[in-house]
Design an enzyme around this catalytic site. Structure first.
Site, short mmCIF file in Angstrom:
data_model
loop_
_atom_site.label_atom_id
_atom_site.label_comp_id
_atom_site.label_asym_id
_atom_site.label_seq_id
_atom_site.Cartn_x
_atom_site.Cartn_y
_atom_site.Cartn_z
N GLU A 32 8.96 63.99 27.16
CA GLU A 32 9.51 63.18 27.02
C GLU A 32 9.36 62.30 26.10
O GLU A 32 10.20 62.22 25.30
CB GLU A 32 8.67 61.71 27.63
CG GLU A 32 8.53 61.46 29.33
CD GLU A 32 9.89 62.18 30.17
OE1 GLU A 32 11.49 62.08 29.45
OE2 GLU A 32 10.43 62.44 31.25
N ASP A 41 12.07 70.56 28.24
CA ASP A 41 10.77 71.64 28.99
C ASP A 41 10.07 72.32 27.82
O ASP A 41 8.86 72.28 27.81
CB ASP A 41 12.02 71.81 30.17
CG ASP A 41 12.04 71.64 31.22
OD1 ASP A 41 11.11 70.09 31.46
OD2 ASP A 41 12.58 72.17 31.55
#
Length: 676
Positions: free
Chosen positions: A525, A588
């Site tokens: 995030e 990611d």
């Protein structure tokens, strides 16, 4: 990340409070610390992390996990969500029985809504009658002027389909303000990508027609009328397709942020008087500027929305409205309306009875139930420990930025400033939107009447608060949601209580397991703050170019390495769209790398345990139909590749598992990529 796992009816509300955000929605799981060892031992002889980390860790689970009949898939995320729902279903029964009390403002209306939906006998007696007034209003449209009036009085108040869409959003350039946005309606098929293959398109339209005609007939149209309505709806849809965007194009936030003056909007069409339409809806002419998400559509609006096409438009609106309203009517209509989605996704069942009542009531009171869940089931110890992990991961990013060798100092300083201003939100918010105080549900009225009244209330609320500052303390979601996301407009990360469960996180797990689980998601995030969309927003959540031109050019060049690496990959014959998945692949990559580095600074760090935990995050069995749809439209890569591709870029993975050339998981050092 994630996809909806169940075909659950969510009682719709006027979508006038949306924001532009990069989000990582996830659904969860419960696994004990011992499972790591069990999985490793059971697969050690037949599988290896050198050949397939995802299969090595998850093979036993993949062989045993069963997809529920009402679900698209089963995975690490949905397992947590299912457990949360099991808990809340028992609690909601007690709320309805009066054994648990929600705050007075909400309690009786929540109970009323549950009972309204659960009153199947009454819904069946009413049949399609509650929908007739809304369909009649479409039928009465006889001119473009009538269409304008319908948009102002019906589409606006009740969030019903129309060829002009609008909403109130946070101003991307001044995120503490709101502004009006005008857009293009969605296509009949899930995305523009589905129109490229003529065979696939024809098959999907056949499916849509076959499943929609029974809904229309149930609404009172003859078979012949229903067939004509569908034919004309598809014809109007074809007029929208040239101006729609593919999933990859839509993933680029800059394509949506097109500022126009009210005068410029009005200039698109004399007959539609779009500027007057906006000021009438808002009740004020004090509109300095607004967003036009699809200017190419509005530049051609006169060719699409005109007297000549009025019949097609009415049929298109009738079909969409009938399908939408059917979800709030009798069992027969509700069931008929589920068939298209079921066929498209492979789902075999859908929520009915008390399950449907639960879904609807908790969806309408999402933040209310979230506050109850967070206060009841989330502990302060977990909040403090997760917050500490966030602090450690931010420190890794700050250190990496300080040592960055391809950005100028000015851009590095801006990035660190953004990190220092990051809003960290763990568990549940301190307060919820006061729009919930205004909702009311009357058991003397039909379900659909209640739906429309509360859509009107939400719309009115949004307009009344249009000129007020944005309250960034609101999350806009309930803490019972297994979800996590980054919002560039608040420069904040959000981790609801329900998500903070094993194996992603538990106070009983080792730091290595927690950093491989929730830590990698936290870092993911944070990485969104610096992906191709998040990089456009500053520390206050404003779209503001804080990069030097040279630095941003380098940034875009470096991101192309991810496009190259992911191009040509596929899962079950479905190709990965490397452009569409770019931002999530960047997140990611940054997530696993930064979380791993943060872990290695802790005592008793175990990199092998970290990688096993990471791979468990992504275990999933999914229906083939759902996989095909998701890979065509979702910004996230398929789960097996998320597990395997990212670790191949990490030197420590190859050191720990001693990979060598010829191993399937091996990647030569010069081919390993990273960004942050």
């Amino acid at each position: 990340m994630k996809r909806n796992k169940k075909i659950a009816l969510l009682l719709a509300s006027a979508l006038l409070l949306s924001t532009v955000s990069s989000s990582f929605l996830v659904d969860g799981l419960l696994v004990s610390a011992e499972e790591t060892t069990a999985v490793e031992e059971s697969n050690a002889e037949s599988l290896s992390p050198k050949t397939d980390l995802y299969q090595f860790v998850n093979a036993d689970w993949l062989a045993q996990a069963t997809i529920q009949a009402d679900s698209l898939s089963v995975d690490s995320f949905s397992e947590i969500q299912d457990k949360v729902e099991e808990t809340l279903k028992e609690d909601v029964k007690k709320i309805v029985a009066g054994e648990i009390q929600l705050p007075d403002t909400y309690h009786q209306n929540f109970v009323n809504l549950y009972q309204i939906v659960n009153n199947v006998e009454r819904r069946n007696e009413e049949g399609a009658a509650p929908a007739k007034p809304y369909l009649d209003k479409i039928a009465s449209i006889a001119s473009v002027d009538d269409l304008r009036n319908y948009i102002i009085n019906e589409s606006s108040n009740f969030a019903l389909p129309a060829p002009i869409t609008f909403g109130i959003i946070n101003n991307p350039k001044k995120s503490d303000e709101q502004m009006f946005a005008v857009g293009q309606p969605s296509l009949l098929l899930p995305a523009k990508d589905y129109y490229a293959d003529e065979t696939q398109k024809a098959q999907l339209f056949d499916l849509l027609t076959q499943t929609t005609i029974p809904v229309l007939v149930g609404m009172g149209y003859s078979e012949e009328e229903a067939a004509t309505l569908m034919e004309q709806a598809i014809a109007f849809d074809a007029l929208l397709v040239p101006y729609a965007r593919t999933s990859a194009e839509s993933a680029d936030i800059t394509t949506q942020i097109n500022e126009r003056s009210l005068e410029e909007l009005g200039g698109y069409s004399e007959s539609l008087k779009l500027n007057e339409l906006v000021t009438t809806i808002l009740g004020t002419e004090d509109v300095e500027h607004l967003i036009v998400t699809h200017p190419e559509y509005y530049e051609a609006i006169n060719d699409v929305v005109n007297e000549e096409n009025l019949g097609l438009i009415k049929s298109w609106m009738t079909v969409l409205t009938a399908r939408e309203l059917a979800s709030f009517l009798s069992e027969e209509l509700y069931t008929a309306n589920q068939q298209y989605t079921m066929a498209l996704t492979g789902v075999q069942e859908f929520s009915t009875g008390e399950d449907l009542a639960f879904d609807v009531a908790t969806a309408n009171y999402d933040e209310v139930i979230g506050q109850y869940y967070g206060q009841t089931y989330f502990g302060e110890e977990a909040r403090q420990q997760v917050t500490e992990m966030v602090t450690n991961i931010i420190a890794v990013y700050r250190e990496r930025l300080a040592k960055n060798d391809w950005l100028s100092q000015a851009t590095i300083d801006g990035a660190i400033k953004k990190l220092d201003n990051l809003s960290v939100n763990i568990g549940y918010p301190d307060k919820i939107s006061d729009v919930y105080d205004l909702l009311s549900f009357d058991t003397e009225k039909s379900w659909l009447e209640n739906v429309m009244e509360n859509r009107r209330v939400r719309n009115e609320y949004a307009i009344e608060h249009y000129s007020e500052p944005v309250d960034k303390s609101l999350w806009g979601m309930g803490a019972q949601t297994v979800n996590a996301f980054y919002s560039p407009l608040s420069n904040g990360i959000y981790f609801p209580a329900a998500f903070l469960q094993a194996p992603f996180y538990s106070i009983e797990q080792t730091p290595s397991q927690n950093y491989g689980g929730i830590g990698a998601v936290i870092a993911h995030e944070i990485s969104h703050a610096f992906d191709t969309n998040g990089a456009l927003f500053d520390e206050n959540g404003n779209m503001n170019n804080w990069w030097t031109e040279e630095d941003f050019a380098k940034f875009e060049e470096k991101t192309q390495a991810f496009v190259t690496q992911w191009s040509g990959l596929e899962v079950a014959g479905n190709p990965v769209n490397a452009e569409l998945t770019l931002t999530e692949n960047i997140a990611d990559a940054g997530g696993i790398s930064a979380s791993l580095e943060a872990l290695m600074k802790q005592e008793d760090a175990d990199a092998k345990e970290f990688f096993f935990s990471w791979a468990r995050n992504w275990r999933q069995n999914i229906r083939p139909e759902a996989l095909a749809m998701i890979m065509a439209t979702d910004e996230h890569a398929p789960n097996p590749l998320r597990a395997n591709m990212q670790v191949r870029n990490l030197d420590l993975f190859h050191e720990v598992f001693e990979t060598k050339e010829g191993d399937a998981m091996y990647l030569a050092p010069e081919e390993r990529i990273s960004l942050w």
